[in-house]
Write a protein that holds these residues in place. Sequence first.
Motif, mmCIF file in Angstrom:
data_model
loop_
_atom_site.group_PDB
_atom_site.id
_atom_site.type_symbol
_atom_site.label_atom_id
_atom_site.label_comp_id
_atom_site.label_asym_id
_atom_site.label_seq_id
_atom_site.Cartn_x
_atom_site.Cartn_y
_atom_site.Cartn_z
ATOM 1 N N GLN A 109 20.866 -21.226 32.987
ATOM 2 C CA GLN A 109 20.664 -20.973 31.563
ATOM 3 C C GLN A 109 21.903 -20.228 31.074
ATOM 4 O O GLN A 109 22.241 -19.164 31.596
ATOM 5 C CB GLN A 109 19.412 -20.142 31.309
ATOM 6 C CG GLN A 109 19.080 -20.022 29.833
ATOM 7 C CD GLN A 109 17.764 -19.309 29.594
ATOM 8 O OE1 GLN A 109 17.728 -18.074 29.558
ATOM 9 N NE2 GLN A 109 16.692 -20.066 29.440
ATOM 10 N N ASN A 119 20.263 -24.736 28.156
ATOM 11 C CA ASN A 119 19.636 -24.974 29.450
ATOM 12 C C ASN A 119 20.333 -26.147 30.127
ATOM 13 O O ASN A 119 20.159 -27.300 29.728
ATOM 14 C CB ASN A 119 18.143 -25.247 29.275
ATOM 15 C CG ASN A 119 17.384 -24.005 28.863
ATOM 16 O OD1 ASN A 119 17.388 -23.007 29.575
ATOM 17 N ND2 ASN A 119 16.749 -24.045 27.702
ATOM 18 N N THR A 342 15.594 -16.660 34.072
ATOM 19 C CA THR A 342 15.660 -17.773 35.010
ATOM 20 C C THR A 342 16.371 -17.365 36.303
ATOM 21 O O THR A 342 16.909 -16.262 36.423
ATOM 22 C CB THR A 342 16.401 -18.969 34.387
ATOM 23 O OG1 THR A 342 17.734 -18.571 34.042
ATOM 24 C CG2 THR A 342 15.679 -19.471 33.146
#
Length: 513
Positions: A109, A119, A342
């Motif tokens: 990300q 993304n 993430t």
Amino acid sequence: MDAQVDRFKIASLNADDPHPSKSRVIVIGSGFGGLAAAIRLSLKGYEVTVLEKLDTPGGRAYVYRRNGYVFDAGPTIITAPFLLEELWEMCGKKMSDEVDLRLMNPFYQVRFLNGRVFNYTGDRTEMEQEINKFSPKDVEGYRRFLKEAEKCYRLGFEDLSAIAFTKLWTLIKTLPNMYKMRAWESIYTLVARHIKDPQLREVMSFHPLLIGGNPFSVTAVYALINALEQKGGVHSVMGGTGELIKGMVKLLDGLGVRIRYDSEVKKININEHGVTGVTLADGKVLYADKVVSNADSAWTYKNLVDVKYRKHWTDRKIARGKYSMSLFVWYFGTNKRYEEVTHHTMLMGNRYESLLKDIFKKHHLPKDFSLYLHRPTATDPSMAPDGHDTFYVLSPVSHLDSGTDWSEQVETYRQSVQKMLEDTILPNLGEHLTESFCTTPQDFQDRLLSYKGAAFGLEPLLLQSAWFRPHNISEDVEGLYMVGASTHPGAGIPGVLSSAKALDSVIPSLVKR
């Protein structure tokens, strides 16, 4: 196979025998390159001993375990898993039986300070949708760029990565490929020719930083990384990258290859005929007909090879090289989980080209930065105590030519990094810290023995790549070979594994297949 293993065990334990056979090899360093080389050479019939300076294997892929937290010290982005699977297959085993690789989604990300988020995935449709959010006009440009990247993958990686550049003719034969890839251009120039949005240009060109290169200087050939990711995916290992190292050590155990820990090499012993072995820091002499160095190549030549044997890699030539940046890495644990973060996050600062110029060209320590944040507990909660998170955050910085006194700067710099994280993605981080320690360029020099503290050896510029990079077979010393990030083809796990594979063409097999 059992008889062969017994022979290897006996031979490897007798590396202090002053009358070595012509089949004995010492490997300096147990990073990915050294372990892969040891596996391949053992299967070729050589008697292999691996020497490791640290107390456990891995080199830059060392693992720290503290109070229930597992911190991978170095590489955490796994691409080209087929190169790893090949090692297990060569040993008659299946990697998936021992190592659990997980495909990342997204791969990364990428976050910008103005709030925009990209993304980055392996799905072409999803990628085009992400690009469309930033700049609809750049979707078609991305398609053109990816075609160029796929060409670089085919011509640069598939054709050249595992070739040992031992003769000038090898270089001459590659020139048509280099021309087709426009190797004289930088990766950023290639991206900018197809993509116009400034932030999308950053998204598509940051990859060379993962192998020590400035996107504004590194050859466009490295667009192959973009295609490599699309073809093979970006993976992480359950339990951490150290599980791959553990699996490779297990393969060596099965071959009877010994790893000696706490065994720093102080000198490669050489006579008029070539390598005779090594001398350890404790004065012990080990004998071998061949030495494979997985250590930093500049460090190896400058500190382990007597100057009288170095006609090519002189001190002057080593000093003239342009070296990669180094890294500031902060490892930390938290007593809460940041579920929205993430596994791999790139935090891009307000500057790109000028920031990289400060790091690579001016050798300054800027007050601003871009960061790579690694949160393995997003995929594997077992890498931290229950309800906690494990992190490291990496900031590219100049190597030691900056003159920075890291013993004085480390805490100030860490606090600045912490503030950026708190302001962007990890609110109230300071209230939740439970573990905290750092690695600086000084550690890369003192602990990992990297020349100038450069994290990746020579920067992968066009005239410091392939033939122009330290050769896999030494230009100076008979019986000395190089693997790892600082030799051909370069850094990154695929690069160092390919460097070990390149030895297949320069070291003959002693056994018939």
